[in-house]
Design an enzyme around this catalytic site. Structure first.
Site, PDB file in Angstrom:
ATOM      1  N   ASP A 206       3.859  -2.886   0.939  1.00 51.02           N
ATOM      2  CA  ASP A 206       2.859  -1.894   0.894  1.00 51.02           C
ATOM      3  C   ASP A 206       1.786  -2.338   1.515  1.00 51.02           C
ATOM      4  OD1 ASP A 206       1.376   0.540   0.219  1.00 51.02           O
ATOM      5  OD2 ASP A 206       2.191   0.329  -1.956  1.00 51.02           O
ATOM      6  N   TRP A 207       0.767  -1.588   2.066  1.00 52.82           N
ATOM      7  CA  TRP A 207      -0.190  -1.929   2.952  1.00 52.82           C
ATOM      8  C   TRP A 207      -1.222  -2.991   2.164  1.00 52.82           C
ATOM      9  CZ3 TRP A 207       3.306   0.145   5.135  1.00 52.82           C
ATOM     10  CH2 TRP A 207       3.440   0.885   6.227  1.00 52.82           C
TER      11      TRP A 207
END
Length: 622
Positions: free
Chosen positions: A330-331
């Protein structure tokens, strides 16, 4: 442009061999195996991998956010979410995976995409760009995790697709969204969310398929098939299913984007239940997987975020499930987002907050990830390899997977799109009509009070109506709109599920916290309900706690992303309601606080249970 373009070569010339035309991506005047579309993909991958420098491999392992100018030109100005010029990312950092967050119309986006590919074509090996996107088709914008695009057809949120209970409709959506994405150059969908909405306070419920694992599995499988087809190929959009192993059971419903929401808990001992929709994604052939930010607590698993978690990625995902596709974090797991020297978004490095960027990257690689989302620091990987902390063979494993998807999507052979066709395909009449029907099918009739003539709904004739949060011009096509409630025969209110407004660049974009209306607002709503028979429609991006409103309304509907016309069509009987609740609606906040985060439909005495939904064939409310 701000990047050092002097190190870029010309665009790739064409080569003709045996009556076929190929692209000479490395501009050496020869047809190399990786340029030859007739050869097996594995052979092409190995040939290209053998030609890549460590810097080129490292660049491929980062998946940065990227905006575009309104006219379709490449964005060279720094922004909060994309602090690097496009030319710097491609020419200097040698990156070729980008998450587009800011788009214009279909023609402009297709033009921008082609310019981006032309820039990438000028790199030493001419490796094409893969563009990804968060969901872009929902009527209701889900803040930062879903981005409505005016040029596309408009559908309910995934939670609304679940309310239809129809996998065929979900596959139709996936196929239409695939065509619209393809037309503008988006080749990776950063969705679906296979997480289960077992914690009603969680801010990301709208993007899930609800709290029931069986229902979610049917929807996830159909969704992946719609985007990818039976196998990933040149007409596919690759799905990055998320957030393994399930991001729903958040402690107290707080989201793992934030440090206070980092813990995932399983008081009901229901960890395996959250894996079931992912098993459906695997069976459907999802190309990629994204782990969540959260860190598991109270399990025989290391208590670090899932992106750093070897027990989960190597042990469970790679080992038990045999998944050999791309795993992208995920970012923003490695570095914070800064603007003007200030930290705008903290790094989501739960459990390893005390480690430096290099140590975090090494731990994630050791856990088994292939790519870092929302990051643009390939020099970190280069330093780890040069310093002997990571073997280059480990980097090759990840790059091999990333290259394989680019080849399977046909990007090496022809990555370009037609801007004129994009304008004709995206949001065409047939696609828009399908989305409008889906909006109506997703609406749930929760209550239909009895009247001397039968039931309140559907409304008949052209009554005088008082409306709130409805376009008066649209409402005027169904009845006579009046300005004051005392002049009305009835009222129609469109509400949104309550939430606690929070401060902060990212936090303000999430609907979190309490699910009940504040007393002042609730009193105002109830005052309208006391004056005239009132139809209430509630947008449920999370389950709302509305027992008093439900009790005093003459009709109560739930929508999950629907236009005014869609809601009014159901209220006035132009479309029969058929949706079913994809989660239960709790009766009180006390019941919410007492339910367990990892168990579905377990609150005491719910106002409306999972699966509830009336039709106009029902003669009484239930």
């Amino acid at each position: 442009m701000n990047g050092n373009l002097s190190q870029l070569g010309p665009e790739a010339p064409a080569l003709t061999k045996g009556g076929f035309t190929f692209r000479d991506l490395n501009k050496n005047g020869r047809l190399d195996p990786y340029e030859d579309s007739r050869r097996p993909i594995d052979e092409r991958v190995e040939d290209l991998l053998s030609r890549m420098t460590l810097e080129e491999k490292a660049g491929m392992m980062f998946h940065a956010m990227l905006g575009m100018s309104e006219d379709g030109t490449l964005l060279e100005e720094a922004g909060a979410l994309s602090p690097h010029p496009t030319s710097d990312l491609v020419a200097n950092r040698l990156m070729n995976h980008f998450n587009v967050y800011q788009v214009a119309g279909p023609r402009q986006m297709a033009t921008w995409y082609n310019r981006l590919q032309k820039l990438a074509e000028r790199t030493r090996l001419g490796i094409p760009v893969t563009v990804s996107s968060d969901p872009r088709h929902a009527v209701s914008q889900a803040r930062i995790t879903s981005m409505q695009t005016e040029g596309f057809s408009q559908w309910p949120e995934p939670i609304g697709l679940a309310a239809t209970g129809d996998p065929a409709l979900v596959e139709e959506f996936g196929d239409i969204a695939r065509q619209e994405y393809l037309a503008v150059g988006i080749r990776t969908a950063l969705h679906p969310m296979a997480d289960l909405a077992t914690e009603p306070r969680w801010a990301r419920i709208a993007s899930t398929f609800g709290e029931d694992a069986e229902l979610a599995s049917r929807m996830v499988s159909a969704y992946v098939r719609g985007f990818q087809g039976e196998t990933l190929g040149p007409e596919s959009v690759a799905c990055m299913s998320k957030h393994f192993p399930g991001g729903g059971p958040q402690k107290d419903g707080e989201d793992a984007h934030f440090c206070y929401g980092r813990e995932q808990v399983y008081p009901g001992g229901n960890f395996d239940y959250h894996l079931i929709p992912f098993e459906a994604a695997f069976a459907a052939g999802t190309a990629q997987i994204m782990p969540y930010y959260g860190m598991p607590v109270g399990l025989p698993i290391e208590e670090v975020g899932f992106g750093f978690n070897k027990d989960v990625i190597t042990g469970l995902l790679r080992g038990k499930y045999g998944f050999d596709g791309v795993v992208c974090t995920d970012w923003m797991l490695l570095t914070p987002v800064t603007a003007g020297g200030c930290e705008l978004i903290e790094a989501k490095c739960w459990g390893v907050e005390d480690q430096c960027t290099e140590e975090r990257a090494r731990k994630a690689l050791d856990a088994g990830v292939d790519q870092f989302g929302g990051e643009a620091c390939p020099d970190v990987i280069v330093a780890l390899v040069r310093g002997g902390q990571i073997d280059e063979a480990r980097i090759d494993e990840s790059v091999r997977r990333l290259l394989r998807d680019k080849f399977r999507l046909g990007l090496f052979d022809n990555p370009y799109v037609d801007p004129e066709a994009a304008e004709q395909i995206a949001g065409n009449d047939a696609f828009r009509k399908a989305g409008e029907i889906a909006q109506r099918r997703s609406i749930v009739l929760l209550k239909n009070a009895e009247t001397p003539d039968g039931t309140t709904l559907p409304l008949r004739g052209t009554p005088r109506i008082y409306v709130e949060n409805l376009d008066p011009a649209v409402a005027g096509e169904y009845g006579q709109v009046v300005e004051h409630v005392q002049d009305a025969d009835l009222a129609i209110l469109r509400l949104s599920a309550p939430y606690e407004p929070r401060e902060g660049f990212l936090e303000s974009r999430f609907h979190a916290g309490d699910l009940a209306f504040q007393e002042e607002e609730k009193a105002r709503i109830l005052n309208v309900l006391a004056q005239v028979p009132t139809i209430v429609d509630v947008y449920l991006d999370r389950p709302a706690v509305i027992p008093e409103i439900a009790a005093r309304s003459a009709g109560l509907l739930a929508n999950f992303g629907a236009s005014d016309a869609a809601v009014l069509d159901v209220i006035f009987g132009h479309f029969a309601p058929s949706g079913k609740l994809p989660f239960e609606m709790p009766s009180s906040m006390e019941a919410v606080r007492r339910q367990r985060e990892d168990l579905p439909y377990d609150s005491v005495g719910p106002l409306f249970p999972f699966g509830h939904g009336l039709t106009y064939q029902d003669t009484r409310s239930e």
